[in-house]
Every structure is written in structure tokens, then in C-alpha cells.
Motif scaffolding. Structure first.
Motif, mmCIF file in Angstrom:
data_model
loop_
_atom_site.group_PDB
_atom_site.id
_atom_site.type_symbol
_atom_site.label_atom_id
_atom_site.label_comp_id
_atom_site.label_asym_id
_atom_site.label_seq_id
_atom_site.Cartn_x
_atom_site.Cartn_y
_atom_site.Cartn_z
ATOM 1 N N ARG A 74 0.755 -1.137 0.653
ATOM 2 C CA ARG A 74 -0.006 0.231 -0.080
ATOM 3 C C ARG A 74 0.712 1.302 -0.007
ATOM 4 O O ARG A 74 0.551 2.662 -0.379
ATOM 5 C CB ARG A 74 -0.769 -0.272 1.115
ATOM 6 C CG ARG A 74 -1.917 -1.019 1.219
ATOM 7 C CD ARG A 74 -2.737 -0.932 2.175
ATOM 8 N NE ARG A 74 -2.004 -1.377 3.478
ATOM 9 C CZ ARG A 74 -2.364 -1.118 4.722
ATOM 10 N NH1 ARG A 74 -3.630 -0.567 5.046
ATOM 11 N NH2 ARG A 74 -1.427 -1.966 6.085
ATOM 12 N N THR A 75 1.855 1.468 0.099
ATOM 13 C CA THR A 75 3.410 2.462 0.345
ATOM 14 C C THR A 75 4.268 1.589 0.477
ATOM 15 O O THR A 75 4.973 0.704 1.077
ATOM 16 C CB THR A 75 2.655 3.130 1.854
ATOM 17 O OG1 THR A 75 4.148 4.570 1.519
ATOM 18 C CG2 THR A 75 2.937 2.503 3.253
ATOM 19 N N LYS A 76 4.781 2.674 -0.126
ATOM 20 C CA LYS A 76 6.669 2.131 -0.463
ATOM 21 C C LYS A 76 7.567 2.663 0.837
ATOM 22 O O LYS A 76 8.039 2.576 1.387
ATOM 23 C CB LYS A 76 7.471 2.591 -1.403
ATOM 24 C CG LYS A 76 6.927 2.251 -2.880
ATOM 25 C CD LYS A 76 7.357 0.894 -3.181
ATOM 26 C CE LYS A 76 6.617 0.245 -4.444
ATOM 27 N NZ LYS A 76 7.618 0.504 -5.292
ATOM 28 N N HIS A 77 7.073 3.703 1.489
ATOM 29 C CA HIS A 77 7.029 3.691 2.945
ATOM 30 C C HIS A 77 7.526 2.633 4.107
ATOM 31 O O HIS A 77 6.242 1.678 4.027
ATOM 32 C CB HIS A 77 6.649 4.854 3.513
ATOM 33 C CG HIS A 77 6.345 5.763 3.041
ATOM 34 N ND1 HIS A 77 8.237 6.625 2.821
ATOM 35 C CD2 HIS A 77 6.369 7.486 2.329
ATOM 36 C CE1 HIS A 77 7.789 7.777 2.515
ATOM 37 N NE2 HIS A 77 6.212 7.737 2.039
ATOM 38 N N LEU A 78 8.291 2.419 4.978
ATOM 39 C CA LEU A 78 8.058 1.261 6.374
ATOM 40 C C LEU A 78 8.139 1.785 6.924
ATOM 41 O O LEU A 78 9.494 1.720 7.594
ATOM 42 C CB LEU A 78 8.969 0.567 5.592
ATOM 43 C CG LEU A 78 8.790 -0.961 7.106
ATOM 44 C CD1 LEU A 78 7.607 -1.148 7.493
ATOM 45 C CD2 LEU A 78 10.054 -1.889 7.345
ATOM 46 N N LEU A 79 7.401 2.583 7.780
ATOM 47 C CA LEU A 79 7.403 3.828 9.257
ATOM 48 C C LEU A 79 7.083 2.847 10.452
ATOM 49 O O LEU A 79 7.736 2.708 11.620
ATOM 50 C CB LEU A 79 6.024 5.441 8.998
ATOM 51 C CG LEU A 79 6.593 5.834 7.677
ATOM 52 C CD1 LEU A 79 4.907 7.104 7.332
ATOM 53 C CD2 LEU A 79 7.647 6.214 7.881
ATOM 54 N N GLY A 80 6.450 1.566 10.135
ATOM 55 C CA GLY A 80 6.016 0.690 11.811
ATOM 56 C C GLY A 80 5.363 -0.538 10.635
ATOM 57 O O GLY A 80 4.728 -0.010 10.003
ATOM 58 N N LEU A 81 5.545 -1.040 11.875
ATOM 59 C CA LEU A 81 4.329 -2.186 11.869
ATOM 60 C C LEU A 81 3.480 -2.521 12.361
ATOM 61 O O LEU A 81 2.056 -3.108 12.327
ATOM 62 C CB LEU A 81 4.866 -3.334 12.337
ATOM 63 C CG LEU A 81 6.395 -3.945 12.033
ATOM 64 C CD1 LEU A 81 7.268 -4.979 12.847
ATOM 65 C CD2 LEU A 81 6.445 -3.866 10.836
ATOM 66 N N LYS A 82 2.256 -1.117 13.243
ATOM 67 C CA LYS A 82 0.697 -0.887 13.783
ATOM 68 C C LYS A 82 -0.005 -1.076 12.494
ATOM 69 O O LYS A 82 -1.499 -1.479 12.082
ATOM 70 C CB LYS A 82 0.555 0.371 14.401
ATOM 71 C CG LYS A 82 -0.731 0.433 14.923
ATOM 72 C CD LYS A 82 -0.468 1.529 15.820
ATOM 73 C CE LYS A 82 -1.609 1.280 17.081
ATOM 74 N NZ LYS A 82 -1.392 2.836 18.055
ATOM 75 N N ASP A 83 0.828 -0.467 11.103
ATOM 76 C CA ASP A 83 -0.308 0.001 9.968
ATOM 77 C C ASP A 83 -0.289 -1.064 8.895
ATOM 78 O O ASP A 83 -0.941 -0.988 7.883
ATOM 79 C CB ASP A 83 -0.107 0.879 9.658
ATOM 80 C CG ASP A 83 -0.806 2.123 10.608
ATOM 81 O OD1 ASP A 83 -1.342 1.930 11.183
ATOM 82 O OD2 ASP A 83 0.088 3.556 10.913
ATOM 83 N N LEU A 84 0.882 -2.334 9.565
ATOM 84 C CA LEU A 84 1.247 -3.466 7.962
ATOM 85 C C LEU A 84 0.035 -4.115 8.401
ATOM 86 O O LEU A 84 0.230 -4.652 9.346
ATOM 87 C CB LEU A 84 2.507 -3.559 8.043
ATOM 88 C CG LEU A 84 3.633 -3.613 6.849
ATOM 89 C CD1 LEU A 84 3.458 -2.197 6.328
ATOM 90 C CD2 LEU A 84 4.862 -3.893 6.941
ATOM 91 N N ASP A 85 -0.503 -4.996 6.940
ATOM 92 C CA ASP A 85 -1.434 -5.923 7.129
ATOM 93 C C ASP A 85 -0.221 -7.529 7.302
ATOM 94 O O ASP A 85 0.431 -7.936 7.568
ATOM 95 C CB ASP A 85 -2.451 -6.152 6.420
ATOM 96 C CG ASP A 85 -1.820 -6.280 4.865
ATOM 97 O OD1 ASP A 85 -0.778 -6.965 4.669
ATOM 98 O OD2 ASP A 85 -2.549 -5.686 4.061
ATOM 99 N N ALA A 86 -1.283 -8.599 8.200
ATOM 100 C CA ALA A 86 -0.896 -9.562 8.369
ATOM 101 C C ALA A 86 0.527 -9.879 6.803
ATOM 102 O O ALA A 86 1.929 -10.638 6.734
ATOM 103 C CB ALA A 86 -1.291 -10.551 8.780
#
Length: 301
Positions: free
Chosen positions: A7-19
Motif C-alpha cells: 500500500r505504501t513504499k514507506h516502512l514507518l511501522g508495523l502497526k499499520d502493516l497487514d499480516a
């Protein structure tokens, strides 16, 4: 990377990343760990800037190794010797490097919330290498990778996170990711090290209960942050909350010991346990490079 929608090329955290995205990074890291080529030319001609506004040795070296193994050109930027010390903002520094033509940036900073604001205004992908006590996504990813490799899958595991939860970005990133992948997370900490913002997400247990988990994850304790009560003495902390040889003897036969490092030996964990057969501490460190290769590839692909 596998055909999971990013969904985004940024990796700012895992809270908003899906499994699914988390698993795809772990799967790609497995490819790189098993890939015998020391240096690939996959990212040849791409420029990655490591922007460390907070001191780091292991994380920066791990990212640099990952970048160089992918064949990228690496720019290392340290705030201690930069114009940021002279008053230039973090945003201006990142924007300047973007204007010069970098393809991605790896950032470690102290203030919470700044990275998210910068990312909204920057088009090149940014990777969070640790922001304050908010998140440290690549550390949690290498922790997950270590657990999955040890146990086959993460779903159903009980993971105890023990120590200074309040100040720990590692605890937060692990909490969000482990729960998405079906693990049960529990905390263990003295009252002055508990994190009220996480009360709704995981229970606190005693140290005796905590060492009964499948994964016993000790956090680095920064005693200088605590001026009161039990935190006055490293020895007192060890007696009340450290993983001592006696406590380790009560662990389940299959259980493992983890720690994000650097380790305060004989404070949060007894010296002789650091390289014990149950300990995965140096294994975790070895997994940092393939995880970060997968994360950089995700940003640049």
C-alpha cells in the motif's frame, strides 16, 4: 517480493502493516538468507541514504551491509557532524537529499511523530530504523523471522516481553506484529517501566509466569531513565526482573531466549545465558541483514 499489494513504499511501522505484507517480507528475507551470493547487482545504480539523527552502531551497520549486498550505492549521514546540529530541520535535511537524487532513505530519530510528518511530504520511500519509543519495525521483523524459523509458525506462540516496556520501541513493534500473526503477547515490568498506552493491548504477568512462555524476550534496561524505587540499582533489578540462571532453569524445554541487544550482562540477563543453547540473541543479529535486504528491496522495487 511476492504478489502482495504494497500500500505504501514507506516502512514507518508495523502497526499499520497487514499480516500478508509482514509475511511477504519474512518470505523474501528467507530467500536472501539462503541466497549464496555475497553481493547482488539487483539494486545497482540506486542510491540509499542512511540518515541517523540518533546514535546507532548495529542497526546502521546492518542496513549498510544489506544495501551493499543488494549492490546499492550507500550514503551515510550522521547528525553529529551535520548541519542539523546547526539548526537545520530534519525535514530540510531529508528534502535536500531527496532533491540530490537519492532513491530511498533509512532514518533513525529521537522525536516521536516527526518521521510520519516528513513522510507525508517526501516522495522517496523512507524506512524507519527506530523513532523514539514509537516503533522499530525492522527489529521486530527480524525477531518474527527468528521465531518462525525456530517454531515453524508464529500463530499460537506465547511471547513474554520483559523489562522497560515504557521506553521500548521494540516492544511496541513486536506487540503489533505478533498479534497480527496470531501470537499471544504478555508483558512483565516494574510499575515504573509499564506503558499505560499499551494497557488495553496486552496483560502484565509476574516474572515467574513470564518465563513460562515459548519466547522469553528480554528488553535492554536503561537504568539512567529511572530515578526512583527499584531502578536505583542494577543488582536489585536483576533480582526482581532479570533472567537469572535459576529462572532460566524453569523455562519450558522448547522455549527460547531473545534480546534486541546490546545486552546489559548480569542486569536483564545473566552473563552465562547470553550464549546458552536456548539463546537466539546472536542468531537474531544474523537475521538483521536478510530482513533489511527484503525491506530495502520492497522500498526500491
Amino acid at each position: 517480493m511476492s504478489q502482495v499489494e504494497v500500500r505504501t513504499k514507506h516502512l514507518l511501522g508495523l502497526k499499520d502493516l497487514d499480516a500478508d505484507e509482514i509475511i511477504s517480507i519474512l518470505d523474501r528475507a528467507a530467500y536472501w538468507e539462503n541466497h549464496p551470493v555475497k553481493v547482488s547487482n539487483m539494486m545497482s545504480g540506486r542510491f540509499v541514504a542512511n540518515m541517523f539523527f540518533e546514535n546507532s552502531t548495529r542497526t546502521r551497520f546492518s542496513f549498510e551491509l544489506a544495501e551493499k549486498r543488494l549492490g546499492a550505492e550507500v550514503l551515510n549521514f550522521s547528525a553529529a557532524v551535520s548541519s542539523v546540529e546547526k539548526g537545520e530541520s530534519i525535514y530540510d535535511t531529508v528534502k535536500t537529499l531527496e532533491s540530490m537524487g537519492i532513491d530511498a532513505g533509512v532514518i533513525r530519530i529521537k522525536p516521536v511523530g516527526v518521521l510520519q510528518e516528513v513522510a507525508k511530504k517526501i516522495t522517496v520511500p523512507l524506512i524507519n530504523a527506530g523513532d523514539g519509543n514509537n516503533e522499530h519495525p525492522t527489529q521486530a521483523l527480524l525477531d518474527l523471522y527468528t521465531m518462525r524459523k525456530q517454531f515453524g509458525e508464529i500463530r499460537g506462540l506465547t511471547v513474554s516481553i520483559i523489562g522497560d516496556v515504557q521506553h521500548s520501541r521494540v516492544a511496541r513493534s513486536n506487540l503489533w506484529a505478533l498479534q497480527k500473526l496470531g501470537a499471544h503477547v504478555q508483558f512483565c515490568a516494574p510499575d515504573v517501566m509499564k506503558a499505560p498506552d499499551l494497557d488495553a493491548y496486552a496483560p502484565y504477568v509476574t516474572i515467574e509466569e513470564a518465563v513460562q512462555a515459548d519466547v522469553v524476550m528480554m528488553l535492554r534496561v536503561q537504568l539512567e531513565r529511572h530515578e526512583i524505587g527499584i531502578m536505583k540499582s542494577a543488582d536489585e533489578y536483576r533480582k526482581a526482573y532479570g533472567l537469572t540462571v535459576q529462572r532460566a532453569a524453569a523455562m519450558k524445554p522448547h522455549a527460547i531466549i531473545m534480546h534486541p541487544a546490546p545486552v546489559n550482562r548480569n542486569v536483564e540477563i545473566d552473563d552465562e545465558l547470553v550464549e546458552h543453547e536456548k539463546s537466539k540473541i546472536f542468531t537474531q543479529i544474523s537475521h538483521g541483514v536478510p530482513i533489511r535486504m527484503a525491506v530495502i528491496e520492497r522500498a526500491l522495487s
